[in-house]
Design a protein around this motif. Structure first.
Motif, PDB file in Angstrom:
ATOM      1  N   ILE A  29     -38.394  12.236  20.030  1.00 33.50           N
ATOM      2  CA  ILE A  29     -37.868  13.882  20.386  1.00 33.50           C
ATOM      3  C   ILE A  29     -39.097  14.538  20.606  1.00 33.50           C
ATOM      4  O   ILE A  29     -39.033  15.417  21.282  1.00 33.50           O
ATOM      5  CB  ILE A  29     -36.948  14.107  19.070  1.00 33.50           C
ATOM      6  N   SER A  30     -40.185  14.351  19.751  1.00 33.91           N
ATOM      7  CA  SER A  30     -41.281  15.182  19.947  1.00 33.91           C
ATOM      8  C   SER A  30     -41.754  15.160  21.309  1.00 33.91           C
ATOM      9  O   SER A  30     -42.259  15.941  22.100  1.00 33.91           O
ATOM     10  CB  SER A  30     -42.401  14.705  18.813  1.00 33.91           C
ATOM     11  N   ILE A  31     -41.919  13.768  21.781  1.00 33.00           N
ATOM     12  CA  ILE A  31     -42.419  13.729  23.142  1.00 33.00           C
ATOM     13  C   ILE A  31     -41.605  14.420  24.110  1.00 33.00           C
ATOM     14  O   ILE A  31     -42.177  14.933  24.893  1.00 33.00           O
ATOM     15  CB  ILE A  31     -42.253  12.079  23.676  1.00 33.00           C
ATOM     16  N   LEU A  32     -40.365  14.428  24.017  1.00 34.95           N
ATOM     17  CA  LEU A  32     -39.372  15.094  25.059  1.00 34.95           C
ATOM     18  C   LEU A  32     -39.569  16.567  24.818  1.00 34.95           C
ATOM     19  O   LEU A  32     -39.644  17.170  25.980  1.00 34.95           O
ATOM     20  CB  LEU A  32     -38.005  14.744  24.785  1.00 34.95           C
ATOM     21  N   ILE A  33     -39.875  17.176  23.669  1.00 39.61           N
ATOM     22  CA  ILE A  33     -40.181  18.412  23.479  1.00 39.61           C
ATOM     23  C   ILE A  33     -41.417  18.878  24.134  1.00 39.61           C
ATOM     24  O   ILE A  33     -41.509  20.064  24.650  1.00 39.61           O
ATOM     25  CB  ILE A  33     -40.140  18.892  21.808  1.00 39.61           C
ATOM     26  N   GLU A  34     -42.615  17.969  24.049  1.00 38.01           N
ATOM     27  CA  GLU A  34     -43.750  18.175  24.477  1.00 38.01           C
ATOM     28  C   GLU A  34     -43.824  18.328  26.255  1.00 38.01           C
ATOM     29  O   GLU A  34     -44.583  18.731  26.692  1.00 38.01           O
ATOM     30  CB  GLU A  34     -44.871  17.234  23.930  1.00 38.01           C
TER      31      GLU A  34
END
Length: 198
Positions: free
Chosen positions: A191-196
């Protein structure tokens, strides 16, 4: 070749490597596996839910009579909900989406009572139901297999789907099985990768 020429050649090489590093498209850590067509389903907490809402979504299927995999998974999602709330991204950037496989028995009232057992916050944990036809169509689009058995039981796949804000499937995860909980750490990392924006 004299030292001056070697130095210039070396500098050009370094500049070239830096240019490739900074301007070449980033390595895609979560490649697009498939794109899901938008759908609308009844939100048991009120209104209609649309997949086209520009949020990251973790989609799972369930039915309230499920004796093991579904409730164990929901217990783990309850922990994930708390982690997302702590990160300040629950509801505004990321949603948990639970779709009933059994609209005949899973009425809005039944699902709402079921969701309360997991302290689900409807702000970012959406509990959905539709007609049997709609449910089958959505499941097929995600290649999720299920079949009704005798009584009120279902045989179903145990895959959860991480969708980005454009409804592309970016990762797949296993639901909880016996002593094997869902990998909330991996899900949060993705999820963090997608948000970034990778």
């Amino acid at each position: 070749m004299n030292k001056r020429v070697l130095r210039i050649y070396f500098l050009i090489s370094i500049v070239g490597l830096l240019a490739v590093y900074f301007f070449w498209p980033k390595y895609e850590k979560l490649p697009i596996l498939e794109t899901v067509s938008s759908f609308q389903l009844e939100n048991v907490h009120g209104g209609t839910y649309s997949l086209n809402n520009e949020k990251i979504k973790l989609v799972t299927f369930f039915y309230t009579h499920c004796p093991d995999i579904c409730p164990m998974t929901m217990m783990d999602l309850m922990k994930l909900q708390a982690q997302l709330q702590k990160e300040g991204i629950f509801g505004n950037k990321v949603e948990l989406v639970a779709i009933s496989l059994d609209p005949e028995n899973d009425t809005p009232k039944v699902i709402k009572r079921y969701s309360e057992g997991f302290s689900a916050d409807p702000l970012g944990w959406k509990w959905l139901r539709g007609s049997e036809g709609d449910t089958k169509e959505i499941a097929n689009s995600l290649k999720m297999q299920y079949q009704k058995l005798e009584g009120d039981f279902f045989s179903h796949s145990t895959t959860m789907f991480l969708l980005d804000d454009e409804n592309n499937i970016r990762a797949l995860y296993d639901m909880a099985i016996s002593d094997n909980p869902i990998d909330t750490t991996k899900i949060l990392e993705d999820i963090s990768i997608l948000i970034e924006g990778y």
